[in-house]
Design a protein around this motif. Structure first.
Motif, PDB file in Angstrom:
ATOM      1  N   GLY A  64       1.190   6.792  -6.741  1.00  0.00           N
ATOM      2  CA  GLY A  64       0.182   7.832  -6.948  1.00  0.00           C
ATOM      3  C   GLY A  64       0.755   9.224  -6.777  1.00  0.00           C
ATOM      4  O   GLY A  64       0.435  10.146  -7.528  1.00  0.00           O
ATOM      5  N   GLY A  65       1.610   9.399  -5.778  1.00  0.00           N
ATOM      6  CA  GLY A  65       2.253  10.694  -5.568  1.00  0.00           C
ATOM      7  C   GLY A  65       3.154  11.075  -6.732  1.00  0.00           C
ATOM      8  O   GLY A  65       3.173  12.226  -7.177  1.00  0.00           O
ATOM      9  N   TRP A  98       0.830  -1.205   0.000  1.00  0.00           N
ATOM     10  CA  TRP A  98       0.000   0.000   0.000  1.00  0.00           C
ATOM     11  C   TRP A  98       0.865   1.255   0.000  1.00  0.00           C
ATOM     12  O   TRP A  98       0.546   2.241  -0.675  1.00  0.00           O
ATOM     13  CB  TRP A  98      -0.952   0.004   1.192  1.00  0.00           C
ATOM     14  CG  TRP A  98      -2.144  -0.855   0.928  1.00  0.00           C
ATOM     15  CD1 TRP A  98      -2.394  -2.089   1.435  1.00  0.00           C
ATOM     16  CD2 TRP A  98      -3.225  -0.558   0.047  1.00  0.00           C
ATOM     17  NE1 TRP A  98      -3.572  -2.576   0.934  1.00  0.00           N
ATOM     18  CE2 TRP A  98      -4.106  -1.662   0.081  1.00  0.00           C
ATOM     19  CE3 TRP A  98      -3.548   0.516  -0.762  1.00  0.00           C
ATOM     20  CZ2 TRP A  98      -5.274  -1.700  -0.673  1.00  0.00           C
ATOM     21  CZ3 TRP A  98      -4.714   0.469  -1.511  1.00  0.00           C
ATOM     22  CH2 TRP A  98      -5.559  -0.630  -1.454  1.00  0.00           C
ATOM     23  N   ALA A  99       1.963   1.227   0.751  1.00  0.00           N
ATOM     24  CA  ALA A  99       2.872   2.379   0.739  1.00  0.00           C
ATOM     25  C   ALA A  99       3.454   2.572  -0.660  1.00  0.00           C
ATOM     26  O   ALA A  99       3.602   3.708  -1.135  1.00  0.00           O
ATOM     27  CB  ALA A  99       3.991   2.176   1.760  1.00  0.00           C
ATOM     28  N   PHE A 101       1.974   1.735  -3.500  1.00  0.00           N
ATOM     29  CA  PHE A 101       0.917   2.299  -4.351  1.00  0.00           C
ATOM     30  C   PHE A 101       0.729   3.786  -4.074  1.00  0.00           C
ATOM     31  O   PHE A 101       0.482   4.582  -4.980  1.00  0.00           O
ATOM     32  CB  PHE A 101      -0.405   1.557  -4.138  1.00  0.00           C
ATOM     33  CG  PHE A 101      -0.437   0.205  -4.796  1.00  0.00           C
ATOM     34  CD1 PHE A 101      -0.126   0.053  -6.137  1.00  0.00           C
ATOM     35  CD2 PHE A 101      -0.781  -0.912  -4.068  1.00  0.00           C
ATOM     36  CE1 PHE A 101      -0.164  -1.185  -6.746  1.00  0.00           C
ATOM     37  CE2 PHE A 101      -0.823  -2.159  -4.656  1.00  0.00           C
ATOM     38  CZ  PHE A 101      -0.509  -2.299  -5.998  1.00  0.00           C
ATOM     39  N   ILE A 102       0.852   4.178  -2.806  1.00  0.00           N
ATOM     40  CA  ILE A 102       0.721   5.597  -2.456  1.00  0.00           C
ATOM     41  C   ILE A 102       1.861   6.399  -3.080  1.00  0.00           C
ATOM     42  O   ILE A 102       1.651   7.491  -3.616  1.00  0.00           O
ATOM     43  CB  ILE A 102       0.669   5.768  -0.929  1.00  0.00           C
ATOM     44  CG1 ILE A 102      -0.657   5.225  -0.405  1.00  0.00           C
ATOM     45  CG2 ILE A 102       0.856   7.223  -0.522  1.00  0.00           C
ATOM     46  CD1 ILE A 102      -0.741   5.116   1.099  1.00  0.00           C
ATOM     47  N   LEU A 103       3.078   5.853  -3.036  1.00  0.00           N
ATOM     48  CA  LEU A 103       4.211   6.538  -3.658  1.00  0.00           C
ATOM     49  C   LEU A 103       4.041   6.632  -5.173  1.00  0.00           C
ATOM     50  O   LEU A 103       4.368   7.658  -5.773  1.00  0.00           O
ATOM     51  CB  LEU A 103       5.518   5.818  -3.320  1.00  0.00           C
ATOM     52  CG  LEU A 103       6.032   6.011  -1.904  1.00  0.00           C
ATOM     53  CD1 LEU A 103       7.274   5.166  -1.670  1.00  0.00           C
ATOM     54  CD2 LEU A 103       6.326   7.471  -1.637  1.00  0.00           C
TER      55      LEU A 103
END
Length: 146
Positions: free
Chosen positions: A69-70, A62-63, A65-67
């Protein structure tokens, strides 16, 4: 384990629906439903379902995927700002240089002596009065209630 069971149950249900559809003499639709219902079992057999289940419950994934997205958001923002400014700095410099080079440096300014001026145009036919032009516009505005 649960994901595999759910996928197997979904495939079994889909195949059941395909059999009922084939019983109703809709063979093309039944074949299409059977094809769709075999996809979950195929995903279980290839190991994609296990990988997806492990990824869905992993904080590290999840981290990541967040990176991602960022990074995508930063990329999209910089592209939007670049478009708004009209390109990068080097592109603007190149465009100015190309524009400067397009003009012939040895050319002189045109002469505007009385003998070189073009002849005056003959008088055109008189236009309709400006009142006619505005009456059409007023009629359109009145029609729309303005």
């Amino acid at each position: 384990m649960i994901a595999e069971t759910v996928c197997s149950a979904a495939s079994a249900a889909g195949l059941g629906i395909a059999v009922v559809t084939a019983y109703r003499k809709r063979f093309l639709a039944a074949a299409r439903i059977a094809a769709y219902s075999l996809v979950p079992v195929a995903l279980v057999m290839t190991g994609i379902v296990g990988w997806a289940a492990d990824t869905a419950f992993s904080p590290t994934a999840w981290a990541g995927f967040i990176l991602l997205g960022g990074a995508w958001a930063l990329f999209a923002t910089t592209r939007a700002v670049e478009r708004r400014r009209g390109g990068s700095r080097t592109e603007r410099k190149e465009a100015r240089a190309a524009q400067r080079d397009a003009v012939a440096p040895a050319a002189s300014a045109p002469s505007l002596s009385p003998g070189s001026r073009p002849a005056a145009r003959p008088a055109a036919t008189p236009r309709a009065s400006s009142g006619d032009d505005f009456s059409d516009i007023e009629a359109i505005l009145k029609k729309h209630g303005i």
